[in-house]
Design an enzyme around this catalytic site. Structure first.
Site, PDB file in Angstrom:
ATOM      1  N   ASP A 131       0.823  -1.218   0.000  1.00  0.00           N
ATOM      2  CA  ASP A 131       0.000   0.000   0.000  1.00  0.00           C
ATOM      3  C   ASP A 131       0.855   1.265   0.000  1.00  0.00           C
ATOM      4  OD1 ASP A 131       0.813  -0.756   2.604  1.00  0.00           O
ATOM      5  OD2 ASP A 131      -0.758   0.414   3.546  1.00  0.00           O
ATOM      6  N   ASP A 132       0.258   2.331  -0.515  1.00  0.00           N
ATOM      7  CA  ASP A 132       0.837   3.663  -0.462  1.00  0.00           C
ATOM      8  C   ASP A 132       2.221   3.768  -1.094  1.00  0.00           C
ATOM      9  OD1 ASP A 132      -1.502   4.089   0.794  1.00  0.00           O
ATOM     10  OD2 ASP A 132      -0.688   4.553   2.764  1.00  0.00           O
ATOM     11  N   TYR A 192      -6.019  -0.430  -3.451  1.00  0.00           N
ATOM     12  CA  TYR A 192      -6.770  -1.136  -2.406  1.00  0.00           C
ATOM     13  C   TYR A 192      -8.136  -0.523  -2.115  1.00  0.00           C
ATOM     14  CZ  TYR A 192      -4.506   2.491   0.446  1.00  0.00           C
ATOM     15  OH  TYR A 192      -4.045   3.680   0.940  1.00  0.00           O
ATOM     16  N   ASN A 243     -10.731   1.049   7.756  1.00  0.00           N
ATOM     17  CA  ASN A 243     -10.128   2.304   8.230  1.00  0.00           C
ATOM     18  C   ASN A 243     -11.145   3.245   8.875  1.00  0.00           C
ATOM     19  OD1 ASN A 243      -7.403   1.949   7.558  1.00  0.00           O
ATOM     20  ND2 ASN A 243      -7.753   2.532   5.427  1.00  0.00           N
ATOM     21  N   ASN A 296      -8.354  -1.137  11.479  1.00  0.00           N
ATOM     22  CA  ASN A 296      -7.124  -0.357  11.696  1.00  0.00           C
ATOM     23  C   ASN A 296      -7.574   0.884  12.483  1.00  0.00           C
ATOM     24  OD1 ASN A 296      -4.468   0.705  11.302  1.00  0.00           O
ATOM     25  ND2 ASN A 296      -5.164   1.857   9.503  1.00  0.00           N
TER      26      ASN A 296
HETATM   27  C1  GDL Z   1      -3.866   4.132   4.364  1.00  0.00           C
HETATM   28  C2  GDL Z   1      -2.889   3.142   4.855  1.00  0.00           C
HETATM   29  C3  GDL Z   1      -2.957   2.934   6.353  1.00  0.00           C
HETATM   30  C4  GDL Z   1      -3.475   4.169   7.068  1.00  0.00           C
HETATM   31  C5  GDL Z   1      -4.843   4.460   6.533  1.00  0.00           C
HETATM   32  C6  GDL Z   1      -5.585   5.616   7.192  1.00  0.00           C
HETATM   33  C7  GDL Z   1      -4.236   1.265   3.989  1.00  0.00           C
HETATM   34  C8  GDL Z   1      -4.260  -0.021   3.219  1.00  0.00           C
HETATM   35  N1  GDL Z   1      -3.046   1.873   4.127  1.00  0.00           N
HETATM   36  O1  GDL Z   1      -3.848   4.476   3.224  1.00  0.00           O
HETATM   37  O2  GDL Z   1      -1.682   2.581   6.800  1.00  0.00           O
HETATM   38  O3  GDL Z   1      -3.523   3.960   8.453  1.00  0.00           O
HETATM   39  O4  GDL Z   1      -4.748   4.750   5.164  1.00  0.00           O
HETATM   40  O5  GDL Z   1      -4.868   6.804   7.071  1.00  0.00           O
HETATM   41  O6  GDL Z   1      -5.262   1.702   4.443  1.00  0.00           O
END
Ligand code: GDL
Length: 493
Positions: A157-158, A205, A266, A299
């Site tokens: 990611d990112d 993603y 998220n 997360n």
């Molecule tokens: C994201 C990052 C994550 C981060 C979240 C919220 C993914 C797959 N990756 O892009 O590490 O915490 O956004 O800022 O979500």
């Protein structure tokens, strides 16, 4: 190119749903597919420590395992962006003390019957076609396998969607390169741990990253076709932080990925905005999506203590309940024992109503709590007229409701200051301070208006520190882009 000789075989292999028709896979709950599908059959539910910023401590992680288990979930993914050996130095092995902590966590998870997964994110500088890089990844996996860890997450990611020049010649696409690498890692894990698993976080993603045209994404279609069908794939929904995730969108993602995605949730994350914390229930998701996903992994907030309700509420959702009010009420009750006051000889905690007041202030990314939204509507109404009739019962009732609310927040602030659990106190302290200041200021203004001051008189603003409003670079930029009420702006509007 070294090691890439077997890539065409990977590419040429059929989607390989292990005898499953796609329709069956997409329409049955994961638990009902159990047994028939080789490898990972469990519906994953839990937490990923996957945010940017200061990571949780070892002690907090062990406690998080309890929260996950008590919320009825089954997995914890260790993946803080803060651990430089996950991303920037992904080729380096953990030192003895780091490895010791991971072993302890793995054991603590086992004792609670949880899956413990460790993330590696080789995405910043990997050369997919470099045999040395694949060997480096295997060494990392071997070290973790030696610690008794058999579940892994490979995160891409990112990062920019570009390949190193060497890879351009070796692979037909970025997605193909990642699949080759992840499949090789998965095969390695399986050789050593027959029940081992790998989750994969794609570079694309969420829907927004493909212009909301999931079916048209060459990248995602390649992942669907070439990634080993037993590797689970993370998906955050239509956006990075998704207001809603519809069943329709997940059906489409499932068709393209040729497997049900695992939601990387998220909703409660706050690393992208230091001015907020999200403490309410999970919202905007209906249980009808559960049969269309292979799991949901939250997360949450960087502040460990502020993540209790999010974890609890994610557990409730994974367990089949999407009633926000109910899951909020149950989570608040379970959270209450952490709010013990420090006063000598006492066992008193904050009341559930006080904790609700706190959590409603810092509720969800797209809303405050129901009571707070009501009070904001009242405040907007009181302030909507240039010369309100401050003697009307309507105005006076609204004013009184806000006075009362201010008093409750002040009392909450004072009681929070006395908490025994200082981490819990500090998780909220700056936010609660600001909430108290703002509501106090608003009520002072309403009090002044209630005295019916002459038109044009300046509010004396006695209680406010000069230049209280946020200043600086970020604010200057925000002011350059005047937003509408939904935070959107357009050229020439
Ligand atoms: C994201 C990052 C994550 C981060 C979240 C919220 C993914 C797959 N990756 O892009 O590490 O915490 O956004 O800022 O979500």
């Amino acid at each position: 190119m070294a090691n890439v000789h077997d890539y065409p075989m990977v590419a040429a292999s059929p989607p390989g749903l292990s005898g499953w028709s796609l329709d069956v896979l997409l329409d049955q709950p994961a638990s009902r597919t159990g047994g028939a599908r080789k490898g990972r059959t469990m519906f994953l539910s839990g937490v990923i420590e996957g945010f940017y910023g200061r990571a949780w401590t070892h002690r907090q992680r062990v406690e998080m395992l309890d929260w996950i288990a008590n919320a009825g979930m089954n997995s914890y993914v260790y993946g803080p962006k803060d651990d430089i050996k996950i991303r920037a130095r992904w080729r380096e092995l953990y030192c003895e003390s780091e490895a010791g902590e991971l072993r302890e966590l793995a054991e603590a998870a086992r004792a609670r019957k949880l899956n413990f997964m460790v993330a590696i994110a080789p995405c910043l500088d990997v050369v997919y076609s470099d045999e040395g890089d694949l060997e480096a990844l295997k060494r990392r996996l071997d070290q973790l396998l030696d610690l008794g860890i058999t579940h892994f997450a490979l995160l891409f990611d990112d990062v920019a969607r570009t390949m190193m020049p060497a890879d351009e010649n070796a692979f037909p696409s970025f997605a193909a390169a990642q699949c080759y690498f992840a499949n090789a890692a998965f095969a390695h894990v399986r050789k050593r741990a027959p029940a081992g698993t790998v989750l994969f976080c794609p570079t694309e993603y969420c829907g927004a990253f493909v212009g909301h045209d999931v079916a048209g994404s060459e990248y995602l279609n390649t992942i669907g076709a070439e990634l080993d069908p037993e590797i689970g794939v993370f998906w955050t929904g239509p956006d990075i932080v998704s207001k809603t995730i519809s069943a329709e969108s997940l059906r489409e993602v499932g068709r393209v990925l040729r497997r049900k995605p695992v939601i990387w949730e998220n909703f409660h994350a706050n690393d992208y905005d230091i001015r907020r914390v999200n403490v309410g229930p999970l919202g905007g998701r209906h249980v009808e999506i559960l049969p269309l996903i292979d799991g949901i992994i939250a997360n949450p907030n960087n502040e460990f203590e502020a993540s209790f309700v999010p974890v609890h509420a994610t557990g409730a959702f994974a367990g089949g309940s999407d009633d926000e009010a109910v899951s909020f009420a149950v989570a608040l009750k379970a959270w209450q024992p952490r709010f013990r006051l420090a006063l000598t000889g006492q066992t008193e905690t904050l009341t559930v109503e006080e904790i609700r007041l706190l959590a409603e202030l810092f509720y969800q990314p797209f809303h405050c709590g129901p009571e707070v939204e009501g009070l904001l509507r009242t405040a907007r109404r009181l302030l909507s007229e240039r010369r309100p009739d401050v003697r009307s019962p309507h105005w006076q009732e609204g004013h009184e409701a806000l006075v009362n609310y201010r008093d409750r927040i002040r009392e909450l602030f004072n009681r929070m200051s006395e908490l025994e659990n200082r981490d819990l106190f500090y998780a909220f302290h700056p936010y609660l301070w600001e909430a108290r200041e703002e509501v106090t200021h608003l009520v002072s203004y309403l009090d002044w208006l209630a005295g019916d001051p002459p038109a044009g008189e300046e509010f004396p603003s006695k209680d406010r520190i000069y230049n209280f409003y946020r200043q600086g670079f970020a604010v200057a930029i925000q002011e350059l882009l005047p937003r509408d009420a939904n935070g959107r702006y357009r050229h020439g509007a």
